[in-house]
Design a protein around this motif. Structure first.
Motif, short mmCIF file in Angstrom:
data_model
loop_
_atom_site.label_atom_id
_atom_site.label_comp_id
_atom_site.label_asym_id
_atom_site.label_seq_id
_atom_site.Cartn_x
_atom_site.Cartn_y
_atom_site.Cartn_z
N ALA A 128 -40.08 -13.17 38.53
CA ALA A 128 -38.19 -12.73 39.03
C ALA A 128 -38.82 -12.54 40.41
O ALA A 128 -39.41 -12.30 41.37
N ALA B 254 -41.34 -7.54 34.54
CA ALA B 254 -41.77 -8.60 34.84
C ALA B 254 -43.14 -8.91 35.81
O ALA B 254 -43.46 -7.94 35.85
N MET C 43 -32.18 -11.12 40.63
CA MET C 43 -32.03 -10.02 39.93
C MET C 43 -30.92 -8.74 40.20
O MET C 43 -30.89 -7.49 40.32
N ALA D 140 -37.13 -4.97 38.92
CA ALA D 140 -37.85 -5.73 38.44
C ALA D 140 -39.39 -5.60 37.46
O ALA D 140 -39.76 -5.60 36.59
N ILE E 41 -34.19 -10.00 32.60
CA ILE E 41 -35.71 -9.69 31.74
C ILE E 41 -35.41 -8.89 30.65
O ILE E 41 -37.14 -9.11 30.51
#
Ligand SMILES: [Zn+2]
Ligand SMILES: [Zn+2]
Length: 337
Positions: free
Chosen positions: A196, A212, A176, A207, A184
């Protein structure tokens, strides 16, 4: 006016340190332009280059996520004029004639040159660069936000497009960092369910904020995804970590696709039985098509794929590379000039 000298972030030797060095600024030659840099993002591939035992050129100016303005043009340059905004990516030039170049897949040209690797990069006040692979960058996107799109955004978007998923299908994104937080946003734009995965809690928080559907710590992410979603249709590994690739492989649904796009000199052992019996596809993804980057800029203007950035002056670059090595950067560190 062409300045005589400028300051650059320079890799001093293979596996050496990054130092600030005053370098001469040349006049742009045939097919080249001089760019006054406005911003340049720091990428893990810069660290990858810095970790190599042999380099095509040292000392080497790093940086391949640059946004600037054309200051002067050399002979035989078409399409760019003084004052134009230009984006520098990892792709500095290609042969233009091979089977990859003539089918819009210039990034696989065997004769390509790369900024911040085979030719000097964009982490400098001024850069003299070949013009053919420069990108036009829409003016409304601030330079510091546009810079990470030239590598992180392009690569993340390219990897997602390679996955060729339909809306409603699922993707697990491993890592990430600079690429992941943009991936994302593209995945949601494509209408996908997004998991994620990262080792860092703060990166997973980001995230979540970006939308996410599922946040997982890296350890056992594969098994957890099997339990919760019955596996993912595709897993995209945005880091070079073999452990992440292993978890990504485990996270896949039968007939799923594993895409790797992080660079590393590490090895990964392929689980043969599962690859065959589950019909797994594995492929590498490197940058994207030129049309992909144009789309990345267009999306950013509409608010999709906005880079989370922290900006710094050039003299912070040596320390920032160390922070990046430790995984301490949230989103993307960008040098502004
Ligand atoms: Zn990069
Ligand atoms: Zn070529």
């Amino acid at each position: 006016m062409i300045p005589g000298r400028t300051t650059a972030a320079v890799l001093t030797a293979p596996r050496g340190t990054v130092a600030l060095v005053t370098v001469p600024v040349a006049e742009p030659g045939t097919g080249e332009v001089l760019i006054r840099m406005e911003a340049c993002g720091l990428c893990h591939s810069d660290l990858f280059v810095a970790s190599l035992e042999k380099l095509p050129r040292v000392p080497l100016i790093l940086g391949h996520e640059g946004i600037g303005r054309v200051e002067a043009i050399g002979a035989a340059v078409a399409g760019f004029a003084a004052g134009d905004r230009a984006g520098i990516t990892f792709l500095a030039s290609t042969c233009g004639a091979c089977e990859f170049c003539v089918t819009g897949r210039e990034r696989f040209c065997p004769r390509q040159l790369n900024f911040g690797y085979t030719v000097h990069g964009a982490l400098a006040g001024y850069a003299v660069v070949p013009a053919p692979m420069l990108f036009r960058v829409p003016d409304p996107i601030p330079a510091a936000e546009a810079a990470p799109l030239c590598c992180a955004g392009w690569t993340a978007y390219g990897a997602l497009r390679e996955a060729a998923l339909r809306p409603g299908q699922s993707v697990a994104l491993f890592g990430m960092g600079g690429l992941g937080h943009l991936a994302i946003q593209y995945a949601r734009h494509f209408g996908l369910r997004v998991a994620a995965v990262d080792v860092s809690e703060s990166k997973l928080e980001m995230a979540k904020a970006l939308g996410a559907d599922l946040m997982l710590t890296a350890e056992n992410a594969g098994r957890t995804l099997q339990k919760q979603w019955g596996g993912a249709d595709a897993a995209i590994v945005l880091t070079g970590s073999p452990a992440a690739i292993q978890q990504a492989f485990r996270s896949l649904k039968r007939t799923g696709t594993l895409i790797t796009s992080g660079l590393s000199t590490n090895q990964y052992e392929l689980p043969m039985v599962d690859t065959v019996l589950k019909g797994i596809s594995i492929r590498g993804s490197y940058l994207g098509t030129r049309a992909d980057l144009v789309e990345v800029f267009r999306l950013a203007q509409s608010g999709v794929g906005r880079a989370h950035i922290e900006t710094h002056a050039l003299d912070a670059a040596p320390g920032l590379f160390e922070a990046m090595r430790r995984g301490d950067i949230l989103g993307r560190a960008v040098v502004v000039f």
